[in-house]
Enzyme design. Structure first.
Site, PDB file in Angstrom:
ATOM      1  N   GLU A 247       0.502  -4.868  10.508  1.00 31.56           N
ATOM      2  CA  GLU A 247       1.679  -4.396   9.770  1.00 31.56           C
ATOM      3  C   GLU A 247       2.879  -4.164  10.687  1.00 31.56           C
ATOM      4  O   GLU A 247       3.353  -3.031  10.856  1.00 31.56           O
ATOM      5  CB  GLU A 247       1.350  -3.125   8.988  1.00 31.56           C
ATOM      6  CG  GLU A 247       0.334  -3.352   7.895  1.00 31.56           C
ATOM      7  CD  GLU A 247       0.109  -2.127   7.013  1.00 31.56           C
ATOM      8  OE1 GLU A 247       0.757  -1.090   7.243  1.00 31.56           O
ATOM      9  OE2 GLU A 247      -0.715  -2.228   6.101  1.00 31.56           O
TER      10      GLU A 247
ATOM     11  N   GLU B 108      -6.110  -6.040   4.175  1.00 33.47           N
ATOM     12  CA  GLU B 108      -6.161  -4.681   3.612  1.00 33.47           C
ATOM     13  C   GLU B 108      -5.764  -4.735   2.153  1.00 33.47           C
ATOM     14  O   GLU B 108      -4.776  -5.372   1.781  1.00 33.47           O
ATOM     15  CB  GLU B 108      -5.171  -3.729   4.292  1.00 33.47           C
ATOM     16  CG  GLU B 108      -5.641  -3.094   5.545  1.00 33.47           C
ATOM     17  CD  GLU B 108      -4.659  -2.074   6.104  1.00 33.47           C
ATOM     18  OE1 GLU B 108      -3.934  -1.422   5.317  1.00 33.47           O
ATOM     19  OE2 GLU B 108      -4.608  -1.949   7.331  1.00 33.47           O
TER      20      GLU B 108
HETATM   21  O1  IFM Z   1      -3.862   3.761   6.331  1.00 33.35           O
HETATM   22  C1  IFM Z   1      -2.950   2.721   6.258  1.00 33.35           C
HETATM   23  C2  IFM Z   1      -3.234   1.686   7.328  1.00 33.35           C
HETATM   24  O2  IFM Z   1      -3.238   2.224   8.608  1.00 33.35           O
HETATM   25  C3  IFM Z   1      -2.196   0.603   7.273  1.00 33.35           C
HETATM   26  N1  IFM Z   1      -2.048   0.086   5.938  1.00 33.35           N
HETATM   27  C4  IFM Z   1      -1.899   1.003   4.856  1.00 33.35           C
HETATM   28  C5  IFM Z   1      -2.995   2.046   4.906  1.00 33.35           C
HETATM   29  C6  IFM Z   1      -2.844   3.033   3.738  1.00 33.35           C
HETATM   30  O3  IFM Z   1      -1.635   3.713   3.831  1.00 33.35           O
END
Ligand code: IFM
Length: 439
Positions: free
Chosen positions: A162, A344
């Protein structure tokens, strides 16, 4: 690709689960500092103990095995293996990931290793961190250490998790470490992180035979709040900063128009070629769309708006829109022409153990069903999706929101560290078993 080849996994990150921040020679990171800064974390908590995964990793690997995932994405803590970010490596820290990787392989679970999930060593931030061009070289050296150490057993490498979250919230909007709010700092960080990504791709490729390398982008459609004219340009600028300034230069070789002119002072001859290095797949983290509005309180003149009244959400205003996920996958497939891995996706719900010690989390199961179906719809429409990683294995430290939000399919009791499989973990286990049987 057959259903058997599709990768079903879960993701975690070092600072969010490991704890043991001062043990075995680990150095401080910018998140340790942030947690000690007043107002840095909403509930005043920190990752000091987190899920105590540093000591309980065996139990956590057993959980992964019980759920039946084929892959586990974790991050290496840069300050755990290089306490000052560069220079002398910390053997005890390196050995921790040796043990974890070996246990995963023994359990038949493929390790997917993220090099950077936001825990920049504090010693490097003291030298300018990502605003310093040198940071790209420090990162490449760190990547070489990690690839050289684990590349005999790990083949899946991720450079960054990210990009836009930690650069935008770290250097423009003060919601994350190191909490700088400055346009120039943000632009420098963007460019230097892009350079670091390119350098790390080359390093890992050179050191790890058969490496499969990706980077993780958190792409989410940006919608002007209320469809108002005054929110359109702010939304367009946020769209560049959030969705385009990393994948476009890394995969297509250019910065998007609004950013290209602003970032030019920091771009040297040859940089775009250094950034655009071949990767094997596109990592997508996605939760829901973003609603943007004009907001003079933030340095770029945009801020986070609200979804339309009555939109379903899963906590802190994150809207549930599986169609946006389907469309995002389709759009990425067309724009970047790479295989995609969903690295994710998941949901925050606050379900706790009942009187029988069971954790029922039907809202998470519903969210996951809708989003997995949306992914399948995108695949049916032609998107080449190779895997899905659920966020997250454990209820863990959720950055600036402390321990409030709970994304785990395993509940973690904050006092005792007892792990309890939620209903969603059982649902995911069954879903994986069934999916593997599909032709
Ligand atoms: O916990 C985070 C993760 O570290 C990065 N993506 C989003 C998740 C939820 O907020």
């Amino acid at each position: 690709m057959t259903a058997r080849d599709f990768v079903w996994g879960v993701s975690t990150a070092a600072y969010q689960i490991e704890g043991a921040v001062a043990e075995d020679g680990r150095g401080p990171s910018i998140w340790d500092t942030r947690c000690r800064t007043k107002g840095g974390v909403s509930d005043g908590s920190s990752g000091d103990v987190a899920c105590d995964h540093y000591h309980r990793w065996r139990e956590d690997v057993a959980l992964l095995r019980a759920i039946g995932v084929g892959a586990y994405r974790f991050s290496v803590g840069w300050p755990r293996v290089l306490p000052r970010g560069r220079g002398a490596a910390n053997e005890a820290g390196l050995a921790f990931y040796d043990r974890l990787i070996d246990a995963l392989l023994e359990a038949g679970i493929e390790p997917w290793l993220t090099l950077y999930h936001w825990d920049l060593p504090q010693a490097l931030d003291d030298l300018g961190g990502w605003t310093s061009r040198d940071c790209a070289g420090w990162f490449a050296d760190y990547a070489a250490l990690v690839a050289g150490r684990y590349g005999d057993r790990v083949k899946r490498f991720i450079t960054f998790n990210e990009f836009s979250v930690f650069t935008l919230f770290g250097y423009a909007i003060p919601w994350a470490a190191p909490g700088v709010t400055d346009r120039a700092a943000h632009l420098k960080a963007v460019h230097h992180v892009n350079l670091a990504h390119g350098a790390a791709v080359d390093v890992v490729r050179a050191l790890v035979p058969g490496a499969s390398i990706g980077a993780i982008h958190n792409r989410q459609i940006v919608i002007p709040e209320g469809d108002l004219e005054e929110n359109r340009e702010p939304a367009a600028l946020l769209d560049e900063h959030w969705n385009l300034v990393f994948p476009d230069p890394q995969i297509l070789g250019f910065y998007p128009p609004r950013t290209a002119a602003a970032i030019e002072p920091y771009v040297k001859a040859g940089d775009m070629a250094r950034i655009r290095r071949p990767v094997d797949w596109f990592g997508l983290n996605h939760y829901g769309p973003i609603f943007a509005k004009a907001d003079p309180n933030f340095v770029w003149g945009y801020g986070w708006g609200s979804p339309p009244e009555g939109s379903p959400d899963h906590g802190f205003g994150w809207p549930i829109f599986p169609e946006a996920f389907r469309d995002e996958l389709t759009l990425i497939a067309r724009r970047y022409r790479l295989p995609i891995v969903v690295t994710e996706n998941g949901c925050n719900t606050d379900d706790a153990p009942d009187a029988n010690g069971e954790v029922h989390d039907p809202r998470r199961i519903l969210y996951l069903k809708l989003y997995v179906q949306a992914m399948r719809d995108a695949m049916a429409a032609g998107a080449d999706v190779r895997g899905y990683f659920l966020w997250s294995l454990l209820d863990c430290f959720e950055w600036g929101n402390g321990y409030g939000p709970k994304f785990g399919i395993v509940h973690v009791d904050r006092e005792t560290q007892k792990r309890t499989l939620k209903d969603s973990a059982r649902w995911y286990a069954e879903m994986i078993r069934t999916a593997r049987k599909d032709p």
